[in-house]
Every structure is written in structure tokens, then in C-alpha cells.
Design an enzyme around this catalytic site. Structure first.
Site, short mmCIF file in Angstrom:
data_model
loop_
_atom_site.label_atom_id
_atom_site.label_comp_id
_atom_site.label_asym_id
_atom_site.label_seq_id
_atom_site.Cartn_x
_atom_site.Cartn_y
_atom_site.Cartn_z
N ASP A 93 44.69 51.36 10.03
CA ASP A 93 44.74 51.50 11.49
C ASP A 93 45.85 52.26 11.99
O ASP A 93 45.88 53.16 12.67
CB ASP A 93 44.96 50.04 12.03
CG ASP A 93 45.13 50.15 13.43
OD1 ASP A 93 44.11 50.12 14.25
OD2 ASP A 93 46.20 49.87 13.93
N SER A 125 42.75 50.65 16.54
CA SER A 125 41.60 51.69 15.93
C SER A 125 40.58 51.06 15.05
O SER A 125 39.44 51.11 15.39
CB SER A 125 42.40 52.85 14.96
OG SER A 125 43.17 53.49 15.75
N ASP A 126 41.16 49.82 14.35
CA ASP A 126 40.12 48.94 13.53
C ASP A 126 39.14 48.18 14.68
O ASP A 126 37.88 48.33 14.64
CB ASP A 126 40.68 48.05 12.76
CG ASP A 126 41.42 48.51 11.53
OD1 ASP A 126 40.62 49.26 10.94
OD2 ASP A 126 42.30 48.21 11.09
N LEU A 127 39.88 47.83 15.81
CA LEU A 127 38.99 46.85 16.73
C LEU A 127 37.99 47.80 17.39
O LEU A 127 36.96 47.36 17.56
CB LEU A 127 40.02 46.17 17.53
CG LEU A 127 40.95 45.07 16.96
CD1 LEU A 127 41.83 44.75 17.93
CD2 LEU A 127 40.03 44.05 16.19
N GLY A 163 34.91 48.64 15.09
CA GLY A 163 34.03 47.55 15.20
C GLY A 163 33.34 47.34 16.56
O GLY A 163 32.15 47.09 16.43
#
Length: 393
Positions: free
Chosen positions: A146, A174-176, A179
Site C-alpha cells: 500500500d 490504495s489497498d482498500l 478492493g
């Protein structure tokens, strides 16, 4: 309001979650929140990496990080280098509607489960594949984490007090986002499957998801040739809009229109048409001056009093809450954003609730909430081995 239903709009769908860390698990969890059955496949040697991420840990070493992105899932431990376990995974693929994976590009091919093979096993399968920097291109093979993505995708250059002090966003955004964008693609592919009868592959990346939220900073560069930069707690294009010091604290306010600016000035005895602040573009060019004027005006007003005056005058405003204050806030709880769920070793625990609510309209303006409940806390490693193996036998 009538009693709620716990089934959810995705009831009956099966999601096979091969992902780990955060982007993929977050996507799979949200599908589970919507009612899908989610089977999480983990390495028998320690499971998902995030099981070791902490502190904080609770109970017998349970990671709260892992809990944050793995509720409403069943866990099976499979060694994907063992032929028998790989065969079991293939059988799970035939039962699934959606498969989520965030391995480096090429890993699924090396396992013998590339996209061609997956869709051969199950032509109706929707595959969500999340990578760090994209599945092709000159840097496709890079690992995606991230904070690295936040920096590479420009977000850190827009965050922080000044261009000389870039900052990461305080959550792994960025990860969220990857998703969230991923499940948008999954839901679209499932809708198309209703027409065609066939699944497909949906791809996104931490890079794509972060670039996708550049918003006005993106067009500021691509259209106008202006490079956005960090401006601290004040909006780069709207003034006043941000955090302001007052007596003993801070408040945030937003004047997103000239009408709101005039209301603000009327409440605090300021001239809205004064030179250097007569319209938004002028105020934004002279932002530091406007901020200084307002903070001088607010200097003798306690934060609670100031907030009440702003809201009474119709100015959008708010306080800055700590995380614990958010979860104790009556408004948060009224939206179902805090709930209780049973954990296999910890007993009843309090966890964040689902972010979407669903309602069926009823006669005479009534409605019935159909928001699916959080059915289960994050599972123990291999907790559902036996039941899942029996299911696919």
C-alpha cells in the site's frame, strides 16, 4: 420499520478467496457482507500474512488487523504445492461463482490454474485479479504494498502539510480502493453473466485504483497542465474549506458556494465583498490571508460554541473525532456501523458493521430493512476444513 432480513442480495453465490493481506480480502469480505458464502483458502503454515500483523493482538494471539478484512468467511487450509490439495481447490473452483486472487502476475499460471484453466473448469466463473502495478506493462512484476503504491501513484505528493513533507494516508487506502473497485467490476461481470451465461476476468491494481481517485488533480494536470501538491488541511480549489484553529481546539467548515460564504460573513460580521475575497477564485488565490482572517475571528470562541454557531447559520461544519469517539457516537451507531458478533475463541466481540443498508418500500411510506447481518467474525485458520471438504466430496 419492519424487522430486517439476514440473507442479503448475494445470497446463494459462492466466493472463493485465494487472496491475502488486504486488497483482495477486503473485496471478498464485502461480497460476504452482501450475503455471499465466502470460502477463504489459506496456507497451512501460518495462514494469511495479516494473521501476524500487530499489535494489537487479542486472546491467544488473534490479530485485529486480520479481523478487519475477513469477517463473514469460512477458512480452509490448503497447501497449493500438494497435488491432493490442489485437486481439492480445483473442485472448489467448480462450485464457485467468484474467485478472488492477488498473487503476483503469473503465480496462478504456475499453479496450473491460469485463467484459461479456471474458465475451463467453470465457464460461469468471475475471476477478480488484483495486482500491485497492473498485470502487464514494463513493471507488472513488482510486488504491491500500500504505502509504496501511495507514493508511486502520486497520492503522497498530494497529502501532508506542504510539498516538502509528503505523507501517507492514515489508512491503507490504495489497498482498500483496489478492493472496492474490484467488487464493482465483479458485480458488473455477474450482471453480464445473466445475459451471456459466461464468466470473465476482472483486473485492477493498487496503481489503477489510486490513480482512479485523483479526481480534479488528474484533470488539473491532463487538461490544464497544473501539478497538484499538498496543501495541508485546506482545499486546493475551494476557500474557505478546511480546518481552522479556535479557542482550545479546531473546527472544520466548508463554504462550497457563494451563498455559504455570505452566511459565514454575516454570522461573524465580515464583509463578503471585500477585495481579495469577493469570489471563490479570488479567495483561493489569497487562501492564506482568508485563513488568517477567519482564525483571528475564531480565536476567542471555544470549539463547541463555534461549531454550534456555524451549524445554526447553515454552514457545513464538524469536529475532528478520534477513532474511539467515532464508534461511541450515536450517529455512527444509528447507521448500523457498530455491531456484535460471536468469535470462536473470544466470545462476543464488537466489530465495525456493514457500510451499505438495504430497504424494501412498503405501502403508505413504510419500509422494511433488509440489510444483511454480520454473520460471523473472522475465522480461525482452517476452522472450516471438515465442513468444506464434506461439501465438495
Amino acid at each position: 420499520m419492519s424487522p430486517r432480513s439476514d440473507a442479503g442480495p448475494l445470497d446463494g453465490l459462492v466466493v472463493l478467496d485465494l487472496s491475502r493481506a488486504l486488497a483482495g480480502p477486503h473485496a471478498a469480505m464485502l461480497l460476504g457482507d452482501l450475503g455471499a458464502r465466502v470460502v477463504k483458502v489459506e496456507n497451512p503454515d501460518g495462514g494469511d500474512d495479516s494473521r501476524g500483523w500487530g499489535p494489537p493482538f487479542v486472546g491467544d494471539g488473534e490479530s485485529t488487523y486480520f479481523m478487519s478484512c475477513n469477517r463473514n468467511k469460512e477458512s480452509i487450509a490448503l497447501d497449493l504445492k500438494a497435488p491432493d490439495d490442489l485437486d481439492l481447490l480445483a473442485r472448489l473452483v467448480t462450485r464457485a461463482d467468484v474467485l478472488v486472487e492477488n498473487f503476483r502476475p503469473g503465480t496462478m499460471d504456475r499453479l496450473g490454474l491460469g485463467n484459461d484453466r479456471l474458465l475451463e473448469l467453470n465457464p460461469r466463473l468471475v475471476v477478480l485479479s488484483i495486482s500491485g502495478f497492473g498485470h502487464d506493462g514494463p513493471e507488472a512484476g513488482r510486488a504491491g504494498y500500500d504505502q509504496i503504491a501511495q507514493g508511486e501513484a502520486g497520492l503522497m505528493s498530494l497529502t501532508g502539510p506542504s510539498p516538502d513533507d509528503p505523507q501517507r494516508v492514515g489508512v491503507p487506502i490504495s489497498d482498500l480502493l483496489a478492493g472496492l473497485y474490484g467488487i464493482t467490476g465483479v458485480l458488473a461481470a455477474l450482471a453480464e453473466r445473466e445475459r451471456t451465461g459466461r464468466g470473465q476476468v476482472v483486473r485492477t491494481s493498487l496503481l489503477a485504483a489510486t490513480v482512479g481517485v485523483h479526481a480534479f488533480h488528474g484533470t488539473g494536470w491532463t487538461v490544464a497542465g497544473e501539478i497538484g501538491s499538498a496543501r495541508g488541511n485546506h482545499h486546493p480549489s475551494i476557500t474557505p474549506y478546511g480546518m481552522f484553529r479556535c479557542l482550545g481546539g479546531h473546527v472544520q467548515l466548508s463554504c462550497g458556494s457563494e451563498a455559504l460564504w455570505r452566511r459565514l460573513c454575516a454570522e461573524f460580521g465580515l464583509d463578503p465583498a471585500a477585495p481579495r475575497r469577493a469570489d471563490n477564485a479570488t479567495r483561493t488565490r489569497n487562501r492564506e490571508e482568508v485563513v488568517s482572517l477567519l482564525e483571528a475571528t475564531f480565536a476567542d470562541i471555544p470549539a463547541d460554541v463555534l461549531l454550534k454557531r456555524l451549524l445554526a447559520a447553515g454552514i457545513p461544519a464538524g469536529r475532528i473525532r478520534t477513532v474511539d469517539e467515532v464508534y461511541e457516537w450515536e450517529q455512527t451507531r444509528s447507521q448500523g456501523l457498530v455491531t456484535e458478533v460471536a468469535h470462536p475463541t473470544l466470545g462476543t466481540i464488537t466489530v465495525p458493521g456493514p457500510v451499505l443498508r438495504f430497504f424494501d418500500p412498503l405501502p403508505e411510506g413504510a419500509e422494511r430493512e433488509t440489510t444483511p447481518a454480520i454473520r460471523a467474525a473472522a475465522p480461525l485458520l482452517g476452522q472450516h476444513d471438515r465442513s468444506i471438504r464434506e461439501w465438495v466430496t
